[in-house]
Design an enzyme around this catalytic site. Structure first.
Site, PDB file in Angstrom:
ATOM      1  N   THR A 126       0.822  -1.219   0.000  1.00  0.00           N
ATOM      2  CA  THR A 126       0.000   0.000   0.000  1.00  0.00           C
ATOM      3  C   THR A 126       0.858   1.272   0.000  1.00  0.00           C
ATOM      4  O   THR A 126       1.996   1.253   0.493  1.00  0.00           O
ATOM      5  CB  THR A 126      -0.917   0.009   1.255  1.00  0.00           C
ATOM      6  OG1 THR A 126      -1.487   1.306   1.421  1.00  0.00           O
ATOM      7  CG2 THR A 126      -0.148  -0.313   2.528  1.00  0.00           C
ATOM      8  N   ASP A 127       0.283   2.340  -0.493  1.00  0.00           N
ATOM      9  CA  ASP A 127       0.989   3.638  -0.444  1.00  0.00           C
ATOM     10  C   ASP A 127       1.240   4.088   0.991  1.00  0.00           C
ATOM     11  O   ASP A 127       2.099   4.930   1.249  1.00  0.00           O
ATOM     12  CB  ASP A 127       0.211   4.725  -1.212  1.00  0.00           C
ATOM     13  CG  ASP A 127      -1.196   5.006  -0.704  1.00  0.00           C
ATOM     14  OD1 ASP A 127      -1.639   4.325   0.247  1.00  0.00           O
ATOM     15  OD2 ASP A 127      -1.866   5.892  -1.262  1.00  0.00           O
ATOM     16  N   LYS A 154       1.835  -3.437   7.513  1.00  0.00           N
ATOM     17  CA  LYS A 154       1.979  -3.675   6.063  1.00  0.00           C
ATOM     18  C   LYS A 154       3.432  -3.476   5.642  1.00  0.00           C
ATOM     19  O   LYS A 154       3.960  -4.218   4.805  1.00  0.00           O
ATOM     20  CB  LYS A 154       1.074  -2.730   5.258  1.00  0.00           C
ATOM     21  CG  LYS A 154      -0.409  -3.031   5.306  1.00  0.00           C
ATOM     22  CD  LYS A 154      -0.798  -4.358   4.675  1.00  0.00           C
ATOM     23  CE  LYS A 154      -0.664  -4.359   3.164  1.00  0.00           C
ATOM     24  NZ  LYS A 154      -1.118  -5.655   2.577  1.00  0.00           N
TER      25      LYS A 154
HETATM   26  P1  NAD Z   1     -10.565  -6.342   2.435  1.00  0.00           P
HETATM   27  O1  NAD Z   1     -10.516  -5.999   3.882  1.00  0.00           O
HETATM   28  O2  NAD Z   1     -11.768  -6.021   1.650  1.00  0.00           O
HETATM   29  O3  NAD Z   1     -10.276  -7.901   2.242  1.00  0.00           O
HETATM   30  C1  NAD Z   1      -9.297  -8.590   2.957  1.00  0.00           C
HETATM   31  C2  NAD Z   1      -9.543 -10.075   2.749  1.00  0.00           C
HETATM   32  O4  NAD Z   1      -8.502 -10.797   3.434  1.00  0.00           O
HETATM   33  C3  NAD Z   1     -10.871 -10.559   3.315  1.00  0.00           C
HETATM   34  O5  NAD Z   1     -11.503 -11.411   2.398  1.00  0.00           O
HETATM   35  C4  NAD Z   1     -10.472 -11.329   4.571  1.00  0.00           C
HETATM   36  O6  NAD Z   1     -11.365 -12.378   4.907  1.00  0.00           O
HETATM   37  C5  NAD Z   1      -9.105 -11.841   4.156  1.00  0.00           C
HETATM   38  N1  NAD Z   1      -8.254 -12.157   5.313  1.00  0.00           N
HETATM   39  C6  NAD Z   1      -7.997 -11.359   6.383  1.00  0.00           C
HETATM   40  N2  NAD Z   1      -7.174 -12.003   7.236  1.00  0.00           N
HETATM   41  C7  NAD Z   1      -6.882 -13.202   6.675  1.00  0.00           C
HETATM   42  C8  NAD Z   1      -6.062 -14.286   7.065  1.00  0.00           C
HETATM   43  N3  NAD Z   1      -5.385 -14.267   8.216  1.00  0.00           N
HETATM   44  N4  NAD Z   1      -5.982 -15.349   6.244  1.00  0.00           N
HETATM   45  C9  NAD Z   1      -6.683 -15.389   5.074  1.00  0.00           C
HETATM   46  N5  NAD Z   1      -7.480 -14.401   4.667  1.00  0.00           N
HETATM   47  C10 NAD Z   1      -7.575 -13.306   5.456  1.00  0.00           C
HETATM   48  O7  NAD Z   1      -9.262  -5.680   1.806  1.00  0.00           O
HETATM   49  P2  NAD Z   1      -8.989  -4.933   0.415  1.00  0.00           P
HETATM   50  O8  NAD Z   1      -9.372  -3.519   0.564  1.00  0.00           O
HETATM   51  O9  NAD Z   1      -9.521  -5.753  -0.692  1.00  0.00           O
HETATM   52  O10 NAD Z   1      -7.387  -4.986   0.402  1.00  0.00           O
HETATM   53  C11 NAD Z   1      -6.707  -6.098  -0.186  1.00  0.00           C
HETATM   54  C12 NAD Z   1      -5.223  -5.861  -0.088  1.00  0.00           C
HETATM   55  O11 NAD Z   1      -4.892  -4.649  -0.769  1.00  0.00           O
HETATM   56  C13 NAD Z   1      -4.688  -5.678   1.331  1.00  0.00           C
HETATM   57  O12 NAD Z   1      -3.436  -6.305   1.428  1.00  0.00           O
HETATM   58  C14 NAD Z   1      -4.553  -4.176   1.502  1.00  0.00           C
HETATM   59  O13 NAD Z   1      -3.560  -3.870   2.449  1.00  0.00           O
HETATM   60  C15 NAD Z   1      -4.172  -3.782   0.090  1.00  0.00           C
HETATM   61  N6  NAD Z   1      -4.532  -2.421  -0.333  1.00  0.00           N
HETATM   62  C16 NAD Z   1      -5.816  -1.970  -0.193  1.00  0.00           C
HETATM   63  C17 NAD Z   1      -6.165  -0.703  -0.680  1.00  0.00           C
HETATM   64  C18 NAD Z   1      -7.553  -0.144  -0.555  1.00  0.00           C
HETATM   65  O14 NAD Z   1      -7.747   1.064  -0.743  1.00  0.00           O
HETATM   66  N7  NAD Z   1      -8.577  -0.941  -0.260  1.00  0.00           N
HETATM   67  C19 NAD Z   1      -5.175   0.093  -1.295  1.00  0.00           C
HETATM   68  C20 NAD Z   1      -3.866  -0.391  -1.394  1.00  0.00           C
HETATM   69  C21 NAD Z   1      -3.560  -1.665  -0.915  1.00  0.00           C
HETATM   70  O1  DAU Z   2      -4.198   4.351   0.564  1.00  0.00           O
HETATM   71  C1  DAU Z   2      -4.325   2.954   0.577  1.00  0.00           C
HETATM   72  C2  DAU Z   2      -5.168   2.556   1.754  1.00  0.00           C
HETATM   73  O2  DAU Z   2      -6.480   3.062   1.491  1.00  0.00           O
HETATM   74  C3  DAU Z   2      -5.217   1.048   1.989  1.00  0.00           C
HETATM   75  O3  DAU Z   2      -3.931   0.572   2.275  1.00  0.00           O
HETATM   76  C4  DAU Z   2      -6.177   0.723   3.139  1.00  0.00           C
HETATM   77  O4  DAU Z   2      -6.306  -0.691   3.283  1.00  0.00           O
HETATM   78  C5  DAU Z   2      -7.538   1.307   2.812  1.00  0.00           C
HETATM   79  O5  DAU Z   2      -8.421   1.105   3.893  1.00  0.00           O
HETATM   80  C6  DAU Z   2      -7.416   2.795   2.509  1.00  0.00           C
HETATM   81  O6  DAU Z   2      -7.017   3.507   3.712  1.00  0.00           O
HETATM   82  P1  DAU Z   2      -7.602   4.950   4.046  1.00  0.00           P
HETATM   83  O7  DAU Z   2      -7.463   5.206   5.492  1.00  0.00           O
HETATM   84  O8  DAU Z   2      -7.069   5.976   3.101  1.00  0.00           O
HETATM   85  O9  DAU Z   2      -9.143   4.696   3.619  1.00  0.00           O
HETATM   86  P2  DAU Z   2     -10.499   5.072   4.375  1.00  0.00           P
HETATM   87  O10 DAU Z   2     -11.595   4.772   3.429  1.00  0.00           O
HETATM   88  O11 DAU Z   2     -10.566   4.494   5.745  1.00  0.00           O
HETATM   89  O12 DAU Z   2     -10.366   6.653   4.541  1.00  0.00           O
HETATM   90  C7  DAU Z   2     -10.199   7.477   3.390  1.00  0.00           C
HETATM   91  C8  DAU Z   2     -10.096   8.925   3.897  1.00  0.00           C
HETATM   92  O13 DAU Z   2     -11.368   9.318   4.438  1.00  0.00           O
HETATM   93  C9  DAU Z   2      -9.087   9.106   5.008  1.00  0.00           C
HETATM   94  O14 DAU Z   2      -8.424  10.343   4.851  1.00  0.00           O
HETATM   95  C10 DAU Z   2      -9.921   9.117   6.271  1.00  0.00           C
HETATM   96  C11 DAU Z   2     -11.250   9.687   5.808  1.00  0.00           C
HETATM   97  N1  DAU Z   2     -12.439   9.151   6.511  1.00  0.00           N
HETATM   98  C12 DAU Z   2     -12.577   7.821   6.627  1.00  0.00           C
HETATM   99  C13 DAU Z   2     -13.664   7.268   7.246  1.00  0.00           C
HETATM  100  C14 DAU Z   2     -13.819   5.774   7.391  1.00  0.00           C
HETATM  101  C15 DAU Z   2     -13.404  10.020   6.990  1.00  0.00           C
HETATM  102  O15 DAU Z   2     -13.291  11.251   6.873  1.00  0.00           O
HETATM  103  N2  DAU Z   2     -14.489   9.476   7.607  1.00  0.00           N
HETATM  104  C16 DAU Z   2     -14.661   8.141   7.779  1.00  0.00           C
HETATM  105  O16 DAU Z   2     -15.684   7.723   8.375  1.00  0.00           O
END
Ligand code: NAD
Ligand code: DAU
Length: 346
Positions: A126-127, A154
Site C-alpha cells: 500500500t501507499d 503492512k
Molecule cells: P478487504 O478488507 O476487503 O479484504 C481482505 C480479505 O482478506 C478478506 O476477504 C479477509 O477475509 C481476508 N483475510 C484477512 N485475514 C486473513 C487471514 N489471516 N488469512 C486469510 N485471509 C484473510 O481488503 P482490500 O481492501 O480488498 O485490500 C486487499 C489488499 O490490498 C490488502 O493487502 C490491503 O492492504 C491492500 N490495499 C488496499 C487498498 C484499498 O484502498 N482498499 C489500497 C492499497 C492496498
Molecule cells: O491508501 C491505501 C489505503 O487506502 C489502503 O492501504 C487501506 O487498506 C484502505 O483502507 C485505505 O485507507 P484509508 O485510510 O485511506 O481509507 P479510508 O476509506 O478508511 O479513509 C479514506 C479517507 O477518508 C481518510 O483520509 C480518512 C477519511 N475518513 C474515513 C472514514 C472511514 C473520513 O473522513 N471518515 C470516515 O468515516
C-alpha cells in the site's frame, strides 16, 4: 503461470482481481484461499461461484499447514497475496490482528513458497507504507515512514517478502497501491460508508476538516496493475500503483451527495483520526513503463460505483448489522461526543 492461489480473494480488491483474471486468461485456474473474516464475503465471488476454473478454500494465511495443503492439493505455482487486515481505524482500536495477519501471514507464505519452490509470490502492499507527503510524489526507492499500526504492519510484511528475494532468491514482486474504490468494498471504508449512509439519509462522518487528500484508483485498474506486474514485472522489485486522481475527502463526500441528490447538510464533521496522514501520492512511472495505465477516471468510476451500491442493496444492507453496528458505535459515538465537547469548550 496457470494455477494461482489468491489469498484474501474474498475481500474487495481480491474479488475484483479474481473476476478479472478468470475473464482475461482462459487457461488459468484460480483458487481463493480466505479466512472469511468480517471483511471476507463469498457474495463478492458470486459472479464466479460456478466457474469451472475457480475453487474456494477457507483458511488462515498464518496457518502454515493449511496454506501448504492448499498449494499441494491444487498444484499451485503462484501466490497472489491480498489477505490482510485493512482498515486503519480498526488498527487504531485493536492492532493485534493486524500484526498477526499483515506481518506473520506474509512470512508463512514466503516460507511455503520457498519450500515448495513456487514460481512467484506477488504481495499486495500500500501507499501507506511511505507515510504522508504534503507535496510531490514518492518513488519506489523512497524511505518508509508508516504512521498507523495498519501501515506499520503492512510495511513489515512487505519488507519480509522483499528480504526473501535478497536472502533466498525467492521470486517475489510487490505492488504498492493507492486508495482504491469500486464495487464490493466493505462499508466501513469512507466511500462505501458515505454512499450507503447517504442512501439512508444518515450523516456522513467526516474526519477533521476533510482536507486530507487521497489518490483514488478503481479496483479494476488496481487488478489490472497486479496482472501487469505478475506478467511483466522484474523479480525482487516493488511497483507503485497510482491513479493521479487526487481529491480531498470533503470533495468526495460532496460528489457522492450530488450523485444521490442528497443535501450537503448530511456531512457531519467528527473528531479526527489520530495521526491522520494529510496526503498520499505516488509516482507510478515504473509501472507505466510496463504498459499499464488507469482506464477509469474518478468522475465516471465514482458515478458507476454509487450506482452499483444503489442497485445492490442485497449485498451491503446485511453487512450493516451485528458486529458492524458494534464497531460503528465504538468508532463514531465517541468521536461525535469529543467534537461536541470541543465545540462547547470554544
Ligand atoms: P478487504 O478488507 O476487503 O479484504 C481482505 C480479505 O482478506 C478478506 O476477504 C479477509 O477475509 C481476508 N483475510 C484477512 N485475514 C486473513 C487471514 N489471516 N488469512 C486469510 N485471509 C484473510 O481488503 P482490500 O481492501 O480488498 O485490500 C486487499 C489488499 O490490498 C490488502 O493487502 C490491503 O492492504 C491492500 N490495499 C488496499 C487498498 C484499498 O484502498 N482498499 C489500497 C492499497 C492496498
Ligand atoms: O491508501 C491505501 C489505503 O487506502 C489502503 O492501504 C487501506 O487498506 C484502505 O483502507 C485505505 O485507507 P484509508 O485510510 O485511506 O481509507 P479510508 O476509506 O478508511 O479513509 C479514506 C479517507 O477518508 C481518510 O483520509 C480518512 C477519511 N475518513 C474515513 C472514514 C472511514 C473520513 O473522513 N471518515 C470516515 O468515516
Amino acid at each position: 503461470m496457470r494455477n494461482l492461489l489468491v489469498t484474501g480473494g474474498a475481500g474487495f480488491i481480491g474479488a475484483n482481481f479474481v473476476q478479472h483474471m478468470l475473464q482475461t486468461y482462459p487457461d488459468y485456474r484460480i483458487v481463493v484461499f480466505d479466512k472469511l473474516t468480517y471483511a471476507g464475503n463469498l457474495n463478492n465471488l458470486k459472479p464466479v461461484a460456478d466457474h469451472p476454473r475457480y475453487a474456494f478454500v477457507q483458511g488462515d494465511i498464518c496457518d502454515a499447514a493449511a496454506v501448504r495443503s492448499a498449494i499441494k492439493q491444487y498444484d499451485i505455482d503462484t501466490i497472489v497475496n491480498f489477505a490482510a487486515e485493512t482498515h486503519v481505524d480498526r488498527s487504531i482500536l485493536d492492532p493485534d490482528a493486524f500484526v498477526r495477519t499483515n506481518v506473520y501471514g506474509p512470512y508463512v507464505l514466503c516460507e511455503a513458497a520457498k519450500d515448495l519452490r513456487l514460481e512467484r509470490l506477488h504481495h499486495i502492499s500500500t501507499d501507506e507504507v511511505y507515510g504522508p507527503i504534503p507535496s510531490g510524489r514518492f518513488r519506489e526507492e523512497d524511505r518508509f515512514n508508516p504512521t498507523s499500526p495498519y501501515a506499520a504492519a503492512k510495511a513489515g510484511g512487505e519488507l519480509l517478502v522483499l528480504s526473501y528475494f535478497r536472502t533466498y532468491n525467492l521470486p517475489v514482486t510487490v505492488t504498492r497501491g493507492v486508495n482504491t474504490y469500486g464495487p464490493y468494498q466493505y462499508p466501513e471504508k469512507a466511500i462505501p460508508l458515505f454512499v450507503t449512509n447517504a442512501i439512508d439519509d444518515q450523516p456522513l462522518p467526516l474526519y477533521g476538516d476533510g482536507s486530507q487528500v487521497r489518490d483514488r484508483l478503481h479496483a479494476l485498474d488496481h487488478a489490472r496493475a497486479v496482472d501487469v506486474v505478475l506478467h511483466r514485472g522484474t523479480l525482487g522489485e516493488a511497483y507503485n500503483v497510482a491513479a493521479d486522481m487526487e481529491h480531498t475527502n470533503i470533495d468526495v463526500a460532496r460528489r457522492i451527495l450530488r450523485l444521490l441528490g442528497k443535501p450537503e447538510t448530511l456531512i457531519q464533521p467528527v473528531a479526527d483520526r489520530p495521526a491522520h496522514d494529510v496526503r498520499y501520492a505516488l509516482d507510478a512511472g515504473k509501472l507505466r513503463a510496463l504498459g499499464w495505465q488507469p482506464q477509469i477516471d474518478f468522475e465516471q468510476g465514482l458515478a458507476d460505483t454509487v450506482r452499483w451500491y444503489v442497485e445492490n442493496e442485497w449485498w451491503w444492507r446485511p453487512l450493516k448489522s451485528g458486529e458492524y453496528l458494534e464497531y460503528y458505535r465504538r468508532q463514531y459515538l465517541e468521536r461525535e461526543r469529543t467534537l461536541a465537547a470541543e465545540v462547547l469548550k470554544s
